[in-house]
Design a protein around this motif. Structure first.
Motif, short mmCIF file in Angstrom:
data_model
loop_
_atom_site.label_atom_id
_atom_site.label_comp_id
_atom_site.label_asym_id
_atom_site.label_seq_id
_atom_site.Cartn_x
_atom_site.Cartn_y
_atom_site.Cartn_z
N ALA A 70 0.83 -1.20 0.00
CA ALA A 70 0.00 0.00 0.00
C ALA A 70 0.86 1.25 0.00
O ALA A 70 1.90 1.32 0.66
CB ALA A 70 -0.92 0.00 1.22
N SER A 71 0.41 2.24 -0.74
CA SER A 71 1.08 3.54 -0.76
C SER A 71 0.70 4.34 0.48
O SER A 71 -0.19 3.95 1.25
CB SER A 71 0.69 4.32 -2.02
N GLU A 73 -0.85 7.18 0.48
CA GLU A 73 -2.22 7.66 0.29
C GLU A 73 -3.22 6.56 0.64
O GLU A 73 -4.27 6.81 1.25
CB GLU A 73 -2.44 8.13 -1.14
N GLN A 74 -2.90 5.31 0.26
CA GLN A 74 -3.82 4.20 0.56
C GLN A 74 -3.88 3.94 2.06
O GLN A 74 -4.95 3.69 2.61
CB GLN A 74 -3.37 2.94 -0.18
N ALA A 77 -6.08 6.52 3.51
CA ALA A 77 -7.50 6.26 3.23
C ALA A 77 -8.02 5.13 4.11
O ALA A 77 -9.17 5.16 4.57
CB ALA A 77 -7.67 5.92 1.75
N TYR A 105 -5.23 -2.58 3.40
CA TYR A 105 -6.37 -3.21 2.74
C TYR A 105 -7.41 -3.59 3.78
O TYR A 105 -7.08 -3.81 4.96
CB TYR A 105 -5.94 -4.46 1.96
N LYS A 118 -9.39 -2.19 -1.60
CA LYS A 118 -8.37 -1.16 -1.48
C LYS A 118 -9.06 0.18 -1.21
O LYS A 118 -9.87 0.64 -2.02
CB LYS A 118 -7.57 -1.08 -2.78
N VAL A 120 -9.68 4.06 -1.20
CA VAL A 120 -9.25 5.21 -2.01
C VAL A 120 -10.11 6.40 -1.58
O VAL A 120 -11.34 6.34 -1.63
CB VAL A 120 -9.44 4.95 -3.52
N SER A 122 -11.64 9.88 -2.29
CA SER A 122 -11.95 10.70 -3.47
C SER A 122 -11.80 12.18 -3.14
O SER A 122 -11.69 12.58 -1.97
CB SER A 122 -13.36 10.40 -3.97
N ARG A 128 -13.89 5.37 -1.12
CA ARG A 128 -14.20 4.26 -2.02
C ARG A 128 -13.39 3.04 -1.58
O ARG A 128 -12.18 3.14 -1.39
CB ARG A 128 -13.83 4.60 -3.47
N GLU A 130 -12.43 -0.33 -3.12
CA GLU A 130 -12.44 -0.98 -4.43
C GLU A 130 -11.96 -2.43 -4.30
O GLU A 130 -10.85 -2.70 -3.83
CB GLU A 130 -11.54 -0.21 -5.39
#
Length: 230
Positions: A70-71, A73-74, A77, A105, A118, A120, A122, A128, A130
């Protein structure tokens, strides 16, 4: 007086003398024929024992490829995800938990089906989730969540409320927000940016610590090599 017998009268006289003796001798009863032994019934063929079938081992479960790391940003989130149980429309429920194998995750459990997703964030502030296999999508906003079937293009379940969303809905009813989604994009973006910056700083600190440890190990190895007798 002398009697003379002709050769023709001798047989007749012998027969007359033997006949009375034969008449006095009792006749032997005829013995019955010996009974034949009864035939033995034919032996039945022995029943065949069922042959035990060898247990066939089940095929090995397919090995899934590891999830990508995971980055920042992930990870940021994922921290915005509402973990726990949700009460949905038509008395349905779902739950969200952190994925136990890979950081960043989440696992969405609905009707005994687990979707690895995952997170995300927005630009509107909505979250989100996903599905990594592209089957489902979950949208989380301030006052509800919704799970969609991506391939069918329809909702699987709607009006899912986490306890935090239930509180937010009550607060919105008391003070209706300006945004129709009940999301403050600026605040959500600021929180995400701050979290991403903190994650980046932690990653940089870890890299520095690893570099320092590597230098120390190299110096120790050089010192040990110099001290050893040649």
């Amino acid at each position: 007086m002398t009697f003379r017998f002709s050769h023709l009268a001798a047989p007749l006289i012998c027969a007359a003398l033997v006949a009375p003796a034969l008449a006095q001798t009792p006749a032997k009863p005829a013995q019955p024929a010996a009974a034949k032994p009864a035939a033995k019934p034919a032996a039945k063929p022995a029943a065949k024992r069922p042959v035990a079938k060898k247990a066939v081992p089940p095929p090995p479960a397919p090995v899934e490829a590891p999830l990508p790391e995971a980055s920042a940003e992930q990870l940021a989130a994922a921290e915005q995800t509402y973990f726990g149980s949700y009460a949905c429309e038509f008395d349905q429920t779902l739950s969200i938990a952190m994925n136990p194998k890979t950081a960043g995750y989440v696992d969405v459990d609905f009707k005994k089906q687990v979707y690895v997703m995952k997170p995300v964030l927005s630009s509107t502030g909505a979250l989100r989730l996903e599905d990594v296999k592209g089957r489902a999508l979950m949208i989380q906003i301030a006052n509800k969540s919704m799970l969609m079937d991506v391939k069918a293009g329809q909702r699987m379940v709607d009006e899912c409320l986490h306890e935090r969303q239930r509180d937010a809905r009550l607060a919105m009813q008391a003070n209706p927000p300006a945004s129709s989604l009940g999301i403050d994009p600026a605040r959500a973006a600021a929180v995400a940016a701050q979290t991403a910056a903190s994650a980046a700083e932690a990653a940089a600190a870890a890299a520095t610590a690893a570099d320092t440890a590597a230098r120390a190990a190299s110096a120790a190895a050089n010192a040990a090599s110099a001290a050893s007798p040649r």
